[in-house]
Design a protein around this motif. Structure first.
Motif, PDB file in Angstrom:
ATOM      1  N   GLU B 177       0.796  -1.110  -0.391  1.00 39.98           N
ATOM      2  CA  GLU B 177       0.221   0.082  -0.077  1.00 39.98           C
ATOM      3  C   GLU B 177       1.000   0.847  -0.056  1.00 39.98           C
ATOM      4  N   VAL B 178       1.794   1.207   0.350  1.00 42.42           N
ATOM      5  CA  VAL B 178       2.868   2.470   0.732  1.00 42.42           C
ATOM      6  C   VAL B 178       3.381   2.661  -0.061  1.00 42.42           C
ATOM      7  N   GLU B 179       3.509   1.256  -1.540  1.00 42.28           N
ATOM      8  CA  GLU B 179       4.110   1.599  -2.770  1.00 42.28           C
ATOM      9  C   GLU B 179       2.842   2.376  -3.856  1.00 42.28           C
ATOM     10  N   THR B 180       1.933   1.961  -3.431  1.00 42.21           N
ATOM     11  CA  THR B 180       0.788   2.875  -4.173  1.00 42.21           C
ATOM     12  C   THR B 180       0.435   4.043  -3.548  1.00 42.21           C
ATOM     13  N   LEU B 181       1.029   4.441  -2.503  1.00 39.92           N
ATOM     14  CA  LEU B 181       0.940   5.698  -2.830  1.00 39.92           C
ATOM     15  C   LEU B 181       1.464   6.664  -3.225  1.00 39.92           C
ATOM     16  N   PHE B 182       3.090   6.235  -2.567  1.00 39.35           N
ATOM     17  CA  PHE B 182       3.640   6.248  -2.794  1.00 39.35           C
ATOM     18  C   PHE B 182       4.417   6.806  -4.701  1.00 39.35           C
ATOM     19  N   ARG B 183       3.086   5.969  -5.792  1.00 41.61           N
ATOM     20  CA  ARG B 183       2.823   6.287  -7.411  1.00 41.61           C
ATOM     21  C   ARG B 183       2.248   7.398  -7.164  1.00 41.61           C
TER      22      ARG B 183
END
Lengths: 325, 500
Positions: B177-183
């Motif tokens: 989810e952190v990766e999605t947020l960063f995107r």
């Protein structure tokens, strides 16, 4: 099939099932005069429930409204007798205004001191009752003294029928008053920003104030509106039973709260609807009415109301917990 | 480099004589991703509230796009395009996604009536702008944390934001989810909107940001392009001292083989995990990691009697133990520090003393009354050994910082004569300085008192640093085991990625 999971649909389903069951036990249930009297019994509890609903959606609770209702009713009737006023418009406006002002006291303490609504309303309710009996009087105003205009107004029927034995019965027009008020509350809750603010405040008070809702407006609005509804209902009640009793409505808060909870409102705030509440009121009144028809002792009604409040709260609490997870 | 969007110069803010900010300066440029780093209590929240107009600084200047802003109040701040996404998102769980998204716009337009069609239009636009899929009719309360965050971000974007401030946005998110947020954050940036990340997670800061500002004790200590920083440097700035971290080494004692502290054989719980074999010897710190839903938390709960296993055996010091209730687990010498220490582990509105003693009252009351003298001694001793920063044990636990709260939980278990210590996310929400302290404490406990420690965490570096052995869990099974020495964080990170 999302609509199937709406609380109102579930409540309506349970209500229908209960009606069928009661009809099987007691076929007289479905007779028009019983249904009419049932609807008549909905009016006062229903109008009060509308006020309690708004307060419960905001996350509060109100136990002072029976006291407000009785104060508004008794003072107004006393005033009508003293002044000789025979109309009804001003009388109802006065009763509603008394309720509204008393409601403002609740709102003041809840808003200004962030007090728990239960404590505030316990206190104001007790004070108002005490003042009424101590300062205004304790004597009942009976039919022979009641203002005629009031009684005539409450006597209006929409339909009236005659039974085989010659007695007449009808459906009181006060049901329309109830429906009209319900519609107003529904529109306010659903289509005004104040109404949405009540839901928002009940969901998360902190977030509601951050979003820019006027919290003072919301709190004063609901407590005043609920007070006005109670005052109005109080006077209407006196007109319908031809009696102004300053000791009336004792213990009614529990019935009304039970009905609102039964109608799917959450005691934690944020959830509840007018339609659900009306169904809840109908269910509660019907159950109590059936107990009477079945000649069950009235003391047992208290037990039933207690059971209803516990079960309905447990179910809604369980539902809300599941939603959170 | 773009032009500055907001400049805070030499800001000072006092609260009743306590200096929260002193000579704090911060410049966020247009369309940059900026990280504001600092330990808990360093003044990060105060500076956010200055930018959002909640607090007026006592001294200093605020410039927005080069223009002096004499008095920044919340409405002016929003009008300038500054949006704050708080940790709790400020959403209404009882209302639909659509209403949550549209509410601020409707309120700003000062409507008295609620227009449901317009609400949907606004919401649709918000979701389209963010380019994500959200069911507009879903109740926000039903959404997972990441979904709620999306709603909060989408709502912030609706108000023609120029700067979005995110307060600890990754705390409750899984790695994916952190990766999605960063995107999404990079996408927001590409539209010319600046993002200020407030965090104390170093890795994330280094990964996402272009500029870093570090603050300590309410003042600016360092700022510059992210390329000029590394973890050690940020840590040094944040804490004001170097935190030396050396891996935990455990050597099996020579001589006769000891019986293991904790021995788990064929443990299983339907729907959660199965066939779990695990042995921990005295003094060992074993790390357990896996994705959310791998069964690791359930395993921990089973060992503490909160979700009893269906089958299998557990032995403590060679003796079989039944773990059907928490009481049995405590009696068997097992201690558990939960993931969410605030809701599960502590009585926030009670004093430190009472929290420390809460598992020991049974032992302290041989008769009908509590041995008050002994209780006071034990509590004082624990505050001392755990180095809980407080003048008195009467202070309420909710007034302590996260790190100190964690020490209270740990200290409490030491009193119960625990031999097996299960730590679930021991340093979630704890700042770097306290984190190092807690790690040191855990190592001391293992080494000196011979505890067997099972440390469950998402934080792979934390595990590699502090455990002598690592176990990977996936879909309810222990799939791999490593010695920490000779294992890199990256290797484990890659394995976890492969599980998806």
């Amino acid at each position: 099939m999302a609509w199937l999971r709406r609380s109102e649909v579930v409540i309506a389903g349970i209500l229908l099932l209960a009606m069928i069951l009661i009809g099987l036990v007691n076929p007289a249930f479905w007779q028009a005069d019983n249904l009419f009297s049932l609807m008549r019994s909905n009016v006062i509890i229903g109008i009060m429930a509308l006020g309690v609903l708004m307060i419960m959606i905001s996350g509060g609770i109100d136990v002072s409204f029976p006291a407000f209702a009785v104060a508004a009713m008794y003072l107004t009737v006393k005033f009508m007798l003293w002044s000789g006023y025979e109309g009804i418009a001003f009388a109802f406006a006065m009763a509603a205004m008394i309720g509204l002002l008393l409601g403002a006291i609740n709102a003041f303490f809840v808003y200004k001191f962030r007090m728990i609504p239960l404590i505030v309303t316990l206190g104001t309710g007790s004070m108002v009752r005490g003042f009424l009996l101590g300062v205004v009087g304790t004597s009942m105003i009976n039919i022979n003294k009641m203002p005629d205009g009031l009684i005539d107004f409450a006597k209006i029927d929409i339909v009236s029928m005659t039974k085989a034995d010659g007695t007449t019965y009808g459906l009181t027009a006060m049901v329309l008053v109830y429906l009209g008020l319900a519609l107003i509350v529904h529109m306010v809750l659903r289509y005004t920003m104040v109404g949405r603010g009540v839901y928002a405040y009940g969901g998360d008070p902190e977030a509601a104030s951050r979003a820019g809702f006027d919290i003072r407006l919301i709190l004063f609005f609901i407590y005043c509106f609920a007070g006005a509804l109670a005052g109005f209902a109080g006077l209407l009640h006196a007109g319908m039973i031809w009696l102004a009793n300053p000791r009336d409505f004792v213990g009614l808060e529990l019935d009304v709260i039970a009905a609102v909870v039964l109608g799917g409102a959450s005691i934690f705030g944020g959830r509840g609807s007018v339609l659900g509440t009306m169904l809840g009121v109908f269910m509660l009144v019907m159950v109590k009415n059936s107990l009477i028809i079945m000649k069950i002792d009235t003391t047992w009604q208290r037990v039933v109301v207690g059971v209803i409040i516990i079960i309905a709260t447990a179910v809604t609490a369980w539902r809300d917990q599941k939603r959170k997870a | 480099m773009t032009d500055p969007f907001i400049e805070l110069r030499n800001i000072r803010k006092e609260f009743a004589g306590v200096v929260a900010l002193d000579d704090m300066s911060l410049t966020v440029r247009e369309a940059e991703i900026h990280c504001l780093a600092g330990e808990n209590g360093s003044g990060k929240s105060t500076i956010i509230k200055v930018m959002s107009g909640v607090y007026q600084p006592d001294r200093g200047e605020i410039l927005i796009r080069g223009q002096q802003v004499p008095r920044l109040n919340p409405i002016a701040s929003i009008d300038h395009g500054i949006q704050v996404i708080y940790q709790d998102f400020s959403l209404f769980g009882n209302l639909t996604v659509a209403e949550n998204l549209a509410m601020n716009v409707q309120l700003r337009e000062k409507h008295r009536l609620m227009n449901w069609r317009r609400t949907r239009e606004i919401a649709r636009e918000a979701v389209d702008r963010l380019g994500v899929e959200l069911d507009l009719d879903a109740e926000v309360g039903h959404l997972p944390t990441a979904g709620k965050q999306l709603v909060a971000i989408a709502r912030a974007l609706m108000s023609d934001a120029r700067l979005i401030i995110m307060d600890e946005p990754t705390t409750a998110l899984t790695r994916r989810e952190v990766e999605t947020l960063f995107r999404i954050v990079r996408d927001i940036q590409s539209r010319g909107i600046a993002v200020l990340f407030v965090s104390h997670k170093m890795r994330e800061m280094l990964e996402i940001s272009e500029t870093i500002t570090v603050m300590r004790n309410g003042s600016l200590v360092a700022d510059g392009p992210t390329s000029e920083f590394d973890e050690a440097l940020i840590t040094r700035h944040m804490t004001g001292s170097d935190i030396i971290s050396e891996p935990y080494v455990w050597t099996p004692p020579s001589g006769a083989p000891q019986s293991p502290r904790l021995e788990v054989r064929g443990l299983g719980l339907k729907g959660a995990y199965e066939d779990v074999d695990l042995t921990i010897r005295p003094g060992e710190i074993v790390g357990l990691t896996g994705l959310m839903g791998s069964g690791r938390t359930e395993l921990a709960l089973s060992l503490f009697g909160m979700a009893p296993a269906d089958h299998g055996d557990v032995k403590v010091d060679g003796k079989p133990v039944a773990l059907r209730t928490t009481q049995e687990a405590i009696a068997a010498g097992i201690a558990y520090v939960p993931e969410d220490r605030l809701s599960e582990g502590l009585f926030l509105t009670q004093s430190i003393d009472r929290n420390i003693l809460s598992t020991s009252y049974e032992a302290l009351s041989p008769g009908l009354t509590i041995d008050k003298t002994r209780a006071a001694e034990m509590a004082a001793e624990t505050i001392d050994t755990m180095q809980i920063a407080t003048p008195t044990g009467d202070k309420l636990v909710k007034e302590l910082s996260g790190g100190n709260q964690q020490r209270v939980v740990l200290g409490r278990w030491l009193l119960t004569d625990a031999r097996v210590l299960i730590l679930n996310g021991p340093t979630v929400g704890v700042d770097v300085g306290s984190k190092a302290e807690i790690h040191r404490k855990i190592r001391d406990l293992a080494r000196e008192q011979g505890l067997a420690v099972l440390m469950i965490s998402d934080d792979v570096p934390e595990l590699v640093q502090n455990c002598n052995r690592l176990v990977l869990m996936h879909r309810g099974r222990l799939v791999e085991e490593f010695e920490s020495a000779g294992t890199s964080e990256e290797a484990i990170g890659d394995k976890l990625k492969a599980f998806r």
